[in-house]
Scaffold this motif. Structure first.
Motif, PDB file in Angstrom:
ATOM      1  N   ARG A 105      13.022  15.486   1.626  1.00  0.00           N
ATOM      2  CA  ARG A 105      11.602  15.690   1.322  1.00  0.00           C
ATOM      3  C   ARG A 105      10.721  15.419   2.526  1.00  0.00           C
ATOM      4  NH1 ARG A 105       9.831  12.065  -3.510  1.00  0.00           N
ATOM      5  NH2 ARG A 105       7.887  13.199  -3.113  1.00  0.00           N
ATOM      6  N   CYS A 106      11.179  14.547   3.428  1.00  0.00           N
ATOM      7  CA  CYS A 106      10.369  14.145   4.573  1.00  0.00           C
ATOM      8  C   CYS A 106      11.279  13.533   5.631  1.00  0.00           C
ATOM      9  CB  CYS A 106       9.298  13.129   4.161  1.00  0.00           C
ATOM     10  SG  CYS A 106       9.988  11.585   3.496  1.00  0.00           S
ATOM     11  N   GLY A 107      10.713  13.311   6.823  1.00  0.00           N
ATOM     12  CA  GLY A 107      11.435  12.575   7.849  1.00  0.00           C
ATOM     13  C   GLY A 107      11.300  11.086   7.601  1.00  0.00           C
ATOM     14  N   THR A 194       3.569   0.116  -2.331  1.00  0.00           N
ATOM     15  CA  THR A 194       3.987   0.905  -1.174  1.00  0.00           C
ATOM     16  C   THR A 194       4.647   2.210  -1.603  1.00  0.00           C
ATOM     17  OG1 THR A 194       4.225  -1.035   0.255  1.00  0.00           O
ATOM     18  CG2 THR A 194       5.536   0.912   0.827  1.00  0.00           C
ATOM     19  N   ILE A 195       5.524   2.154  -2.586  1.00  0.00           N
ATOM     20  CA  ILE A 195       6.193   3.362  -3.060  1.00  0.00           C
ATOM     21  C   ILE A 195       5.171   4.355  -3.615  1.00  0.00           C
ATOM     22  CG2 ILE A 195       7.745   4.243  -4.858  1.00  0.00           C
ATOM     23  CD1 ILE A 195       9.447   1.688  -4.362  1.00  0.00           C
ATOM     24  N   ASP A 196       4.190   3.844  -4.331  1.00  0.00           N
ATOM     25  CA  ASP A 196       3.139   4.727  -4.856  1.00  0.00           C
ATOM     26  C   ASP A 196       2.361   5.386  -3.725  1.00  0.00           C
ATOM     27  OD1 ASP A 196       1.391   5.675  -7.143  1.00  0.00           O
ATOM     28  OD2 ASP A 196      -0.093   4.554  -5.975  1.00  0.00           O
ATOM     29  N   ALA A 197       2.073   4.627  -2.671  1.00  0.00           N
ATOM     30  CA  ALA A 197       1.353   5.188  -1.529  1.00  0.00           C
ATOM     31  C   ALA A 197       2.182   6.273  -0.836  1.00  0.00           C
ATOM     32  CB  ALA A 197       1.003   4.079  -0.537  1.00  0.00           C
ATOM     33  N   ILE A 198       3.473   6.049  -0.727  1.00  0.00           N
ATOM     34  CA  ILE A 198       4.354   7.063  -0.126  1.00  0.00           C
ATOM     35  C   ILE A 198       4.346   8.337  -0.966  1.00  0.00           C
ATOM     36  CG2 ILE A 198       6.767   7.629   0.387  1.00  0.00           C
ATOM     37  CD1 ILE A 198       7.161   4.636   1.068  1.00  0.00           C
ATOM     38  N   GLU A 199       4.510   8.193  -2.256  1.00  0.00           N
ATOM     39  CA  GLU A 199       4.554   9.365  -3.139  1.00  0.00           C
ATOM     40  C   GLU A 199       3.259  10.129  -3.116  1.00  0.00           C
ATOM     41  OE1 GLU A 199       7.041  10.675  -4.557  1.00  0.00           O
ATOM     42  OE2 GLU A 199       8.562   9.116  -4.266  1.00  0.00           O
ATOM     43  N   ARG A 200       2.132   9.429  -3.075  1.00  0.00           N
ATOM     44  CA  ARG A 200       0.834  10.112  -3.028  1.00  0.00           C
ATOM     45  C   ARG A 200       0.666  10.856  -1.708  1.00  0.00           C
ATOM     46  NH1 ARG A 200      -2.941   6.804  -2.681  1.00  0.00           N
ATOM     47  NH2 ARG A 200      -1.953   4.763  -2.988  1.00  0.00           N
ATOM     48  N   PHE A 201       1.108  10.235  -0.605  1.00  0.00           N
ATOM     49  CA  PHE A 201       1.020  10.893   0.709  1.00  0.00           C
ATOM     50  C   PHE A 201       1.858  12.173   0.729  1.00  0.00           C
ATOM     51  CE2 PHE A 201       2.997  11.268   4.992  1.00  0.00           C
ATOM     52  CZ  PHE A 201       1.857  11.548   5.736  1.00  0.00           C
ATOM     53  N   LEU A 202       3.047  12.110   0.181  1.00  0.00           N
ATOM     54  CA  LEU A 202       3.919  13.282   0.194  1.00  0.00           C
ATOM     55  C   LEU A 202       3.434  14.378  -0.745  1.00  0.00           C
ATOM     56  CD1 LEU A 202       7.437  11.591   0.307  1.00  0.00           C
ATOM     57  CD2 LEU A 202       6.138  12.604   2.207  1.00  0.00           C
ATOM     58  N   ALA A 203       2.669  14.009  -1.755  1.00  0.00           N
ATOM     59  CA  ALA A 203       2.171  14.989  -2.719  1.00  0.00           C
ATOM     60  C   ALA A 203       0.924  15.715  -2.236  1.00  0.00           C
ATOM     61  CB  ALA A 203       1.885  14.305  -4.055  1.00  0.00           C
ATOM     62  N   GLU A 204       0.307  15.208  -1.194  1.00  0.00           N
ATOM     63  CA  GLU A 204      -0.955  15.820  -0.697  1.00  0.00           C
ATOM     64  C   GLU A 204      -0.704  17.210  -0.102  1.00  0.00           C
ATOM     65  OE1 GLU A 204      -2.539  13.081   2.125  1.00  0.00           O
ATOM     66  OE2 GLU A 204      -3.105  11.614   0.613  1.00  0.00           O
TER      67      GLU A 204
END
Length: 204
Positions: A105-107, A194-204
């Motif tokens: 999904r990401c690097g 932190t996990i929520d912040a990662i998921e929100r960043f990837l969903a943008e």
């Protein structure tokens, strides 16, 4: 592709980097019958190499410690083992499992202040190279966070602009330094946040 850039100590390792050096100093000075001030003075006079921004200096560092404190090889070996146990702490299993789930999904990369030998020791304990690449250590890059050059080297190795990266660290100065370069950053204090912040960043 977006990237998640992680710190190690206090983030993917459960360890308090602010307390263990003082705890070891107290333990070792008592063990060798020295007052903390005398222990500090002997090491200061030894002119030890800086292991945080130099690679290949660990043996010279520990030989300097042995000479300064009049230690046996067994004493030094015990100290080295205790240092790495304290330095590495325990695996933050929840955050590492989440990182593993992000592959494809990401690097996934690491930017960490470190000591010479950290790559080998943390790889032996946690297998970080199975999850993260690149792994950017200060002792190999020659510069410590929050210096902007540490982040710039990591960006260069990831091959992406600052805006495509979310950086996670448990120290405010490092978070602010990343943000000053245009990197999105999260101050880590709780896995779920932190996990929520990662998921929100990837969903943008």
């Amino acid at each position: 592709m977006k990237w998640i850039l992680y710190d190690i100590g206090g983030v993917i390792e459960l360890v308090d980097d602010h307390s263990w050096p003082t705890e070891l100093r107290g333990r070792w000075s008592r063990r060798f019958g020295l007052l903390p001030a005398e222990y500090d003075a002997r090491l200061a006079a030894a002119d030890l190499p800086d292991t945080t921004v130099n690679v290949g200096v660990a043996e010279r560092y520990w030989q300097g410690v042995a000479d300064a404190l009049n230690l046996s090889d067994a004493d030094v070996e015990a100290m080295r083992g205790e240092l790495w146990d304290a330095y590495c702490g325990e695996e933050n299993t929840e955050l590492l499992e989440h990182a593993r789930s992000l592959r494809g999904r990401c690097g996934l990369a690491i930017l960490s202040n470190s000591g010479d030998g950290a790559r080998e020791e943390e790889e032996r304990r946690f297998g970080l190279s199975e999850i993260f690449a690149p792994i950017c250590y200060s002792h190999e890059q020659g510069v410590l966070k929050p210096d902007a050059r540490a982040f710039e080297q990591a960006l260069d190795r990831m091959g992406v602009p600052a805006g495509d990266v979310l950086f996670i660290d448990d120290n405010s100065p490092n978070v602010h330094a990343a943000q000053a370069l245009g990197i999105r950053a999260v101050l880590h204090h709780d896995n779920a946040v932190t996990i929520d912040a990662i998921e929100r960043f990837l969903a943008e």
